[in-house]
Write a protein that holds these residues in place. Sequence first.
Motif, mmCIF file in Angstrom:
data_model
loop_
_atom_site.group_PDB
_atom_site.id
_atom_site.type_symbol
_atom_site.label_atom_id
_atom_site.label_comp_id
_atom_site.label_asym_id
_atom_site.label_seq_id
_atom_site.Cartn_x
_atom_site.Cartn_y
_atom_site.Cartn_z
ATOM 1 N N TRP A 4 -25.001 21.522 -3.327
ATOM 2 C CA TRP A 4 -24.019 21.107 -4.321
ATOM 3 C C TRP A 4 -22.609 21.408 -3.831
ATOM 4 C CZ3 TRP A 4 -26.648 18.719 -8.064
ATOM 5 C CH2 TRP A 4 -27.979 19.079 -8.259
ATOM 6 N N LEU A 5 -21.651 20.779 -4.498
ATOM 7 C CA LEU A 5 -20.248 21.096 -4.311
ATOM 8 C C LEU A 5 -19.633 21.201 -5.696
ATOM 9 C CD1 LEU A 5 -17.738 19.839 -1.751
ATOM 10 C CD2 LEU A 5 -17.137 19.617 -4.159
ATOM 11 N N VAL A 6 -18.895 22.278 -5.930
ATOM 12 C CA VAL A 6 -18.163 22.451 -7.186
ATOM 13 C C VAL A 6 -16.688 22.592 -6.866
ATOM 14 C CG1 VAL A 6 -20.117 23.474 -8.418
ATOM 15 C CG2 VAL A 6 -18.489 24.977 -7.252
ATOM 16 N N LYS A 7 -15.867 22.061 -7.758
ATOM 17 C CA LYS A 7 -14.418 22.114 -7.571
ATOM 18 C C LYS A 7 -13.784 23.013 -8.624
ATOM 19 C CE LYS A 7 -13.856 17.369 -5.948
ATOM 20 N NZ LYS A 7 -13.222 16.087 -6.303
ATOM 21 N N SER A 8 -12.763 23.717 -8.196
ATOM 22 C CA SER A 8 -11.994 24.537 -9.121
ATOM 23 C C SER A 8 -10.599 24.743 -8.558
ATOM 24 C CB SER A 8 -12.664 25.895 -9.314
ATOM 25 O OG SER A 8 -11.918 26.687 -10.206
ATOM 26 N N GLU A 9 -9.668 24.931 -9.466
ATOM 27 C CA GLU A 9 -8.347 25.344 -9.042
ATOM 28 C C GLU A 9 -8.442 26.830 -8.707
ATOM 29 O OE1 GLU A 9 -5.524 24.192 -12.060
ATOM 30 O OE2 GLU A 9 -6.433 22.196 -12.195
ATOM 31 N N GLY A 46 -31.187 29.857 -5.999
ATOM 32 C CA GLY A 46 -31.380 29.708 -4.560
ATOM 33 C C GLY A 46 -30.679 28.497 -3.975
ATOM 34 N N ASP A 47 -30.309 27.525 -4.820
ATOM 35 C CA ASP A 47 -29.563 26.367 -4.324
ATOM 36 C C ASP A 47 -28.235 26.842 -3.738
ATOM 37 O OD1 ASP A 47 -31.572 24.690 -5.231
ATOM 38 O OD2 ASP A 47 -30.363 23.752 -6.808
ATOM 39 N N GLN A 48 -27.753 26.139 -2.732
ATOM 40 C CA GLN A 48 -26.505 26.478 -2.053
ATOM 41 C C GLN A 48 -25.377 25.576 -2.559
ATOM 42 O OE1 GLN A 48 -26.419 29.173 0.561
ATOM 43 N NE2 GLN A 48 -28.050 29.445 -0.942
ATOM 44 N N VAL A 49 -24.185 26.153 -2.683
ATOM 45 C CA VAL A 49 -23.050 25.478 -3.307
ATOM 46 C C VAL A 49 -21.796 25.691 -2.465
ATOM 47 C CG1 VAL A 49 -21.643 25.349 -5.400
ATOM 48 C CG2 VAL A 49 -24.069 25.978 -5.585
ATOM 49 N N LEU A 50 -21.076 24.626 -2.215
ATOM 50 C CA LEU A 50 -19.759 24.738 -1.583
ATOM 51 C C LEU A 50 -18.712 24.846 -2.676
ATOM 52 C CD1 LEU A 50 -20.090 21.960 1.143
ATOM 53 C CD2 LEU A 50 -20.066 24.434 1.517
ATOM 54 N N LEU A 119 -15.206 13.024 8.693
ATOM 55 C CA LEU A 119 -16.617 13.241 9.008
ATOM 56 C C LEU A 119 -17.428 12.002 8.636
ATOM 57 C CD1 LEU A 119 -17.046 16.903 7.706
ATOM 58 C CD2 LEU A 119 -16.617 16.144 10.048
ATOM 59 N N SER A 120 -18.073 11.408 9.612
ATOM 60 C CA SER A 120 -18.834 10.175 9.357
ATOM 61 C C SER A 120 -19.949 10.394 8.341
ATOM 62 C CB SER A 120 -19.394 9.605 10.665
ATOM 63 O OG SER A 120 -20.275 10.528 11.272
ATOM 64 N N ALA A 121 -20.516 11.579 8.289
ATOM 65 C CA ALA A 121 -21.607 11.860 7.354
ATOM 66 C C ALA A 121 -21.145 11.850 5.904
ATOM 67 C CB ALA A 121 -22.238 13.214 7.679
ATOM 68 N N ASN A 141 -27.807 16.142 4.919
ATOM 69 C CA ASN A 141 -26.964 15.672 6.016
ATOM 70 C C ASN A 141 -25.482 15.952 5.729
ATOM 71 O OD1 ASN A 141 -26.580 14.341 8.550
ATOM 72 N ND2 ASN A 141 -25.972 12.484 7.441
ATOM 73 N N GLU A 142 -25.043 15.694 4.495
ATOM 74 C CA GLU A 142 -23.648 15.977 4.121
ATOM 75 C C GLU A 142 -23.379 17.479 4.186
ATOM 76 O OE1 GLU A 142 -23.151 12.200 1.020
ATOM 77 O OE2 GLU A 142 -23.805 14.160 0.263
ATOM 78 N N TRP A 143 -24.311 18.260 3.654
ATOM 79 C CA TRP A 143 -24.181 19.727 3.678
ATOM 80 C C TRP A 143 -24.030 20.231 5.110
ATOM 81 C CZ3 TRP A 143 -23.620 23.832 0.457
ATOM 82 C CH2 TRP A 143 -23.921 25.095 0.983
ATOM 83 N N GLN A 144 -24.933 19.793 5.988
ATOM 84 C CA GLN A 144 -24.914 20.267 7.375
ATOM 85 C C GLN A 144 -23.617 19.873 8.078
ATOM 86 O OE1 GLN A 144 -26.909 22.447 8.593
ATOM 87 N NE2 GLN A 144 -28.425 22.398 6.958
ATOM 88 N N ALA A 145 -23.116 18.668 7.802
ATOM 89 C CA ALA A 145 -21.865 18.225 8.432
ATOM 90 C C ALA A 145 -20.693 19.114 7.999
ATOM 91 C CB ALA A 145 -21.585 16.765 8.078
ATOM 92 N N ILE A 146 -20.655 19.469 6.721
ATOM 93 C CA ILE A 146 -19.570 20.314 6.216
ATOM 94 C C ILE A 146 -19.700 21.733 6.774
ATOM 95 C CG2 ILE A 146 -18.526 21.338 4.154
ATOM 96 C CD1 ILE A 146 -19.350 18.697 2.672
ATOM 97 N N ILE A 147 -20.916 22.274 6.769
ATOM 98 C CA ILE A 147 -21.129 23.630 7.294
ATOM 99 C C ILE A 147 -20.738 23.694 8.767
ATOM 100 C CG2 ILE A 147 -22.921 25.331 7.867
ATOM 101 C CD1 ILE A 147 -22.091 25.351 4.910
ATOM 102 N N LYS A 148 -21.107 22.671 9.523
ATOM 103 C CA LYS A 148 -20.737 22.634 10.947
ATOM 104 C C LYS A 148 -19.213 22.588 11.105
ATOM 105 C CE LYS A 148 -21.492 20.079 15.212
ATOM 106 N NZ LYS A 148 -22.095 18.898 15.852
ATOM 107 N N ALA A 149 -18.552 21.773 10.269
ATOM 108 C CA ALA A 149 -17.095 21.666 10.353
ATOM 109 C C ALA A 149 -16.411 22.967 9.917
ATOM 110 C CB ALA A 149 -16.601 20.495 9.502
ATOM 111 N N LEU A 150 -17.046 23.704 9.003
ATOM 112 C CA LEU A 150 -16.493 24.992 8.565
ATOM 113 C C LEU A 150 -16.469 26.004 9.698
ATOM 114 C CD1 LEU A 150 -17.967 25.801 5.032
ATOM 115 C CD2 LEU A 150 -15.561 25.761 5.669
#
Length: 161
Positions: A4-9, A46-50, A119-121, A141-150
Amino acid sequence: MNYWLVKSEPDECGIDDFVASGDKPIRWDGIRNYQARNFLRAMRPGDQVLLYHSSCKQIGVAGVLEVVTAPYVDPLQFEPDSDYYDAKASTDKPKWSAVDLRLVGKARQILPLATLKQLSALQTCALLTRPRLSVMSLTENEWQAIIKALGHLQLFSEAKG
């Protein structure tokens, strides 16, 4: 496991709030968009969140969190003094949900939106196609691309020291 991805200020609930909370989870509440709420209701322990910082000077991914509770009724919907009060919600038929999240790691630096757009993914990712959505699912695939870029994350034990 889901991603998942959550946004916050960051001045409302940012990565530094999670660092300061230590091992204590933070309630993720106040979601008042039906699609975002439905994503929140699909989260499982247990789910992972950005965590994505929005509406600030440094917009982008700030760290990784973990879901620690199943979704439950968001109590703010019943509090008249809350910005998230909903007069149409009732204890018999609550409309909104919350989950508890805890810190896994803080990004050594914010991964900016400009980099994410490259990121193409992520070209069909809701982060880029539905920019106002505050809670969204990510494919593996999106998660892995972001984690790699991090790159490297500062783990919780390092972040608090």
